[in-house]
Design an enzyme around this catalytic site. Structure first.
Site, PDB file in Angstrom:
ATOM      1  N   ASP A  79       0.829  -1.204   0.000  1.00  0.00           N
ATOM      2  CA  ASP A  79       0.000   0.000   0.000  1.00  0.00           C
ATOM      3  C   ASP A  79       0.872   1.266   0.000  1.00  0.00           C
ATOM      4  O   ASP A  79       2.096   1.201   0.235  1.00  0.00           O
ATOM      5  CB  ASP A  79      -0.887  -0.046   1.264  1.00  0.00           C
ATOM      6  CG  ASP A  79      -2.227   0.635   1.079  1.00  0.00           C
ATOM      7  OD1 ASP A  79      -2.351   1.454   0.158  1.00  0.00           O
ATOM      8  OD2 ASP A  79      -3.142   0.356   1.881  1.00  0.00           O
ATOM      9  N   ASP A  99     -10.804   2.185  -3.350  1.00  0.00           N
ATOM     10  CA  ASP A  99     -11.404   1.900  -2.041  1.00  0.00           C
ATOM     11  C   ASP A  99     -12.921   1.928  -2.124  1.00  0.00           C
ATOM     12  O   ASP A  99     -13.597   1.492  -1.201  1.00  0.00           O
ATOM     13  CB  ASP A  99     -10.932   2.937  -1.009  1.00  0.00           C
ATOM     14  CG  ASP A  99      -9.568   2.582  -0.443  1.00  0.00           C
ATOM     15  OD1 ASP A  99      -9.126   1.434  -0.649  1.00  0.00           O
ATOM     16  OD2 ASP A  99      -8.944   3.448   0.196  1.00  0.00           O
TER      17      ASP A  99
HETATM   18  C1  DGJ Z   1      -5.874   1.819   1.985  1.00  0.00           C
HETATM   19  C2  DGJ Z   1      -6.274   0.656   1.114  1.00  0.00           C
HETATM   20  O1  DGJ Z   1      -6.792   1.118  -0.094  1.00  0.00           O
HETATM   21  C3  DGJ Z   1      -7.268  -0.219   1.870  1.00  0.00           C
HETATM   22  O2  DGJ Z   1      -7.693  -1.267   1.066  1.00  0.00           O
HETATM   23  C4  DGJ Z   1      -6.622  -0.725   3.134  1.00  0.00           C
HETATM   24  O3  DGJ Z   1      -5.569  -1.595   2.830  1.00  0.00           O
HETATM   25  C5  DGJ Z   1      -6.130   0.452   3.964  1.00  0.00           C
HETATM   26  N1  DGJ Z   1      -5.292   1.326   3.198  1.00  0.00           N
HETATM   27  C6  DGJ Z   1      -5.378  -0.034   5.182  1.00  0.00           C
HETATM   28  O4  DGJ Z   1      -4.828   0.988   5.885  1.00  0.00           O
END
Ligand code: DGJ
Length: 724
Positions: free
Chosen positions: A479, A549
């Site tokens: 991430d 997301d």
């Molecule tokens: C942002 C990501 O897009 C989510 O799917 C998740 O992994 C969160 N970060 C976790 O902090």
């Protein structure tokens, strides 16, 4: 097949379908003659007909006036536009010379042909992987500074993809500053084009917008340090009449994950120029004696059969020549991610029971997301401390149980970031980016780490690799949740500060080489607050990227639709989540047209919802790889233009296809035919929507009749067609 030839002073790259022609004129300038449908080699008269008005008058340093008929000028288009010469349409290379000027003139010195593709030091690049490719490298030299430009063009025999590479070398003792070094320049006659680009934000990535070109300059760029939330580097210039199935389209993309910029200029003579490369805002790169600067690899895609064909070309290119991991071509286990169900709130026991429940609905790979390391119980703490929080989770036990259940195990990391409340920051505050004498803005309570500093990279590599080498991990989600606000590096000298943005991206690729590439058995998925780093550089290392997301179909249909123009379905991490707008059937059908997975608390599903998921859990192992991961995609219905999303993915051998239709409005019961291209005209296919059997030609010209189907809002149909 010979892909590159030299006739009548022209160098021509052609694969029978697409050709790109250049010419070194009498004054040693490299000119662009033609790019488009391959219509065979040009003779001198044809070249002169295209390059009209060639006339170049100049006063030499020795004091003589020269007139060249066959020289740069007039309506001529260039391959490397620079300041100080020519057409005022914007430069591809800009250099601050030692005498303070920007005067630059790159003149042809030599060229060489070679089979295959160039390889780039420190940056990702396309691979042949069985494709036949040829390259031509030009050496051009700046008449003032002596700076050498190595400009390489490479063409694929099996697809309309042209790569363009630029490397600048300073052979002189005096340092020079590069202010711009664009990866792509394409000059086209006329301006009867539309531009299709993909803008967005967090939760609404890659929204297509088609605008007519106008006189002046249209610019898109990224300044946030990650390539693609606000705008994607993939974009298209297309004929006004072009649509999904007709017309000429030129696609552009970059192997780059940081700040980039594109300018499309239409000048007063109605010529069009596209320039795309690293963003020159806050950029100034000093080249010392014998140093080189390598621009990211640029990609030009071409189709004269509309946008779906352009997308298929881009998808094939990404699947075969961009993504490096051999795991990408294997069956991808059905994934369950803990994030939306558990967030940071979990224990060993709760994760064990998540696993048990996830297994029952078909999960084959269980991923433990954020919150397992350091003092990480919310997003204010712990980033940078990559040791297991044993008070919270017994990772060994969790992994062992996961494997006992017959599932693979995956773990979340965010290696490039640090929270101020972390051991790493307390020990090395200067490792965070940003000027220490200024207020330093945090994003999601964190700073990006200074990846220009090799000590920082070494530390991250050893921390992350220690976990990957100790535990039996099959998958990693990588991430990246913060913008780069102030690209100041405490590690670099003042001469190097102008290169920080570029060096950070190179630092990211160095981490990828040393963590991702050194673990070929682990499947890596990229992520940046969802789809904030969806680009060819990232895809080189991460075969799939968490697409957004936002998992609610009300928005997701647009996100997956927009992303599909440049990127294959297999790259789009897409999960069934708890969002309320649509049924689990619809959420599952939509997620199925991506790299499929689940993301919710599995113990909260009703029996009915579990039933809804069963169909696709079964479909997944049978259909997903050959039809979705490897198929040819056709966009049939645009949710921007009507009340439906319609996508069709056809197996490469045309024996099967999957159709997805999702409605956005309620009770649309009109006569509703969806025409299906891509099948073999003479073959017969049964569809499992109404059980009818028709020829490919019938499906193509008449289609599937969905009336009198009652489409509620966000109702979906996933239809499988199979050859009889
Ligand atoms: C942002 C990501 O897009 C989510 O799917 C998740 O992994 C969160 N970060 C976790 O902090």
């Amino acid at each position: 097949m010979k892909l590159i030839s030299e006739e009548n002073g022209m160098i021509r790259l052609a694969n029978g379908s697409f050709s790109y022609v250049m010419y070194v004129d009498g004054t040693k300038h490299l000119q662009h003659v033609y790019s488009g449908k391959d219509i065979g080699p040009f003779d001198k008269a044809q070249r002169e007909s295209i390059l009209k008005d060639c006339y170049y008058e100049y006063l030499s340093p020795e004091g003589a006036i020269h007139e060249e008929k066959d020289g740069y000028g007039g309506d001529v288009s260039s391959e490397v536009a620079t300041a100080g010469l020519g057409d005022h349409m914007g430069s591809a290379i800009r250099i601050a010379q030692n005498d303070g000027s920007f005067s630059t003139e790159f003149l042809y010195v030599s060229h060489r042909f070679y089979p295959g593709l160039p390889s780039l030091k420190g940056l990702p690049y396309a691979r042949e992987n069985g494709s036949i490719c040829e390259s031509v490298e030009f050496l051009l030299k700046d008449a003032l500074s002596g700076v050498e430009a190595y400009l390489t063009y490479s063409l694929f025999a099996d697809k309309n993809v042209l790569l363009r590479n630029l490397r600048l070398v300073n052979p002189s003792k005096e340092p020079i500053r590069i202010l711009r070094a664009a990866s792509l320049e394409l000059d086209l006659p006329g301006y009867a084009y539309d531009h299709l680009h993909f803008f967005g934000t967090w939760g609404r990535e890659r929204f297509p917008e088609r605008v007519a070109l106008m006189h002046g300059t249209l610019a898109h760029s990224i300044t946030s340090g990650r390539s693609s939330h606000e705008e994607n580097p993939f974009n298209v210039l297309l004929e006004k009449k072009a649509d999904e199935t007709h017309g000429e389209c030129y696609g552009f993309n970059l192997f780059y994950s940081g700040n980039w910029k594109e300018e499309i200029t239409v000048n007063e003579r109605n010529n069009t120029r596209v320039i795309e490369g690293i963003n020159d805002e806050n950029f100034s790169y000093e080249l010392e004696e014998n140093e080189e600067f390598i621009a990211p690899e640029g990609v030009i895609l071409y189709s004269n059969e509309g946008l779906s064909k352009l997308s298929q070309t881009s998808h094939d290119f990404i699947r075969n020549n961009v993504i490096q991991s051999p795991l990408a071509k294997q069956y991808r286990p059905l994934l369950f991610n803990s994030w939306e169900g558990a967030l940071f709130d979990f224990s060993t026991q709760s994760i064990l029971s998540y696993m048990e429940e996830a297994k029952k609905i078909g999960t084959e790979l269980f991923v433990l997301d954020d919150g397992w390391f350091g003092q990480r119980n919310d997003d204010r703490h712990g980033l940078g401390d990559w040791w297991v929080n044993t008070e919270k989770i017994d990772l060994g036990k969790v992994i062992a149980h996961c494997h006992e259940l017959g599932m693979k195990f995956g773990l979340w990391f965010e290696p490039e970031m640090v929270n101020p409340d972390s051991d790493l920051f307390r020990k090395h505050p200067s490792w965070a980016l940003g000027h220490p004498q200024l207020n330093r803005e945090l994003g999601r309570h964190q700073f990006p780490l200074d990846l220009t500093n090799p000590e920082v990279r070494d530390n991250l590599v050893s921390q992350v690799n220690a976990i990957l080498d100790h535990y039996a991990i099959d998958y990693v989600k990588w991430d990246y949740n913060c913008f780069i606000q102030d690209a100041y590096s405490s590690h670099l000298s003042k001469e190097r500060q102008g290169g920080v943005n570029y060096l950070l991206v190179k630092g990211y690729y160095d981490l990828c080489e040393r963590i991702v590439m050194s673990h070929p058995k682990i499947f890596f998925e990229g992520c940046a607050s969802g789809g904030g780093r969806f680009d060819l550089g990232t895809l080189s290392y991460f075969p799939q990227i968490w697409c957004s997301d936002e998992t609610d179909p009300a928005q997701r249909i647009f996100i997956q639709y927009g992303t599909s123009f440049g990127y294959p379905l297999s790259t789009m991490g897409s999960h069934v989540s708890i969002s309320k707008t649509a049924s689990y059937t619809t959420k599952s059908d939509l997620a199925f047209f991506g790299s499929y997975g689940y993301e919710f608390n599995p113990s909260k599903l009703s029996d009915f919802e579990k039933e809804e998921l069963k169909k696709n859990a079964k479909n997944y192992s049978q259909l997903h790889k050959s039809l979705i991961d490897e198929g040819d995609l056709y966009r049939l219905l645009s949710p921007q233009e009507g009340n439906f999303l319609g996508l069709l993915s056809v197996k490469k051998d045309q024996s099967e296809a999957l159709l997805l239709v999702v409605s956005t409005l309620k009770k649309i019961t009109l006569s509703f035919f969806v025409k299906l291209p891509g099948l073999k005209d003479e073959r017969r296919y049964r569809n499992d929507f109404n059980g009818e059997v028709h020829t490919g030609e019938f499906y193509r010209t008449v289609g599937i009749n969905f009336s009198p189907k009652w489409f509620d809002e966000f109702h979906s149909e996933l239809v499988h067609l199979k050859e009889e």
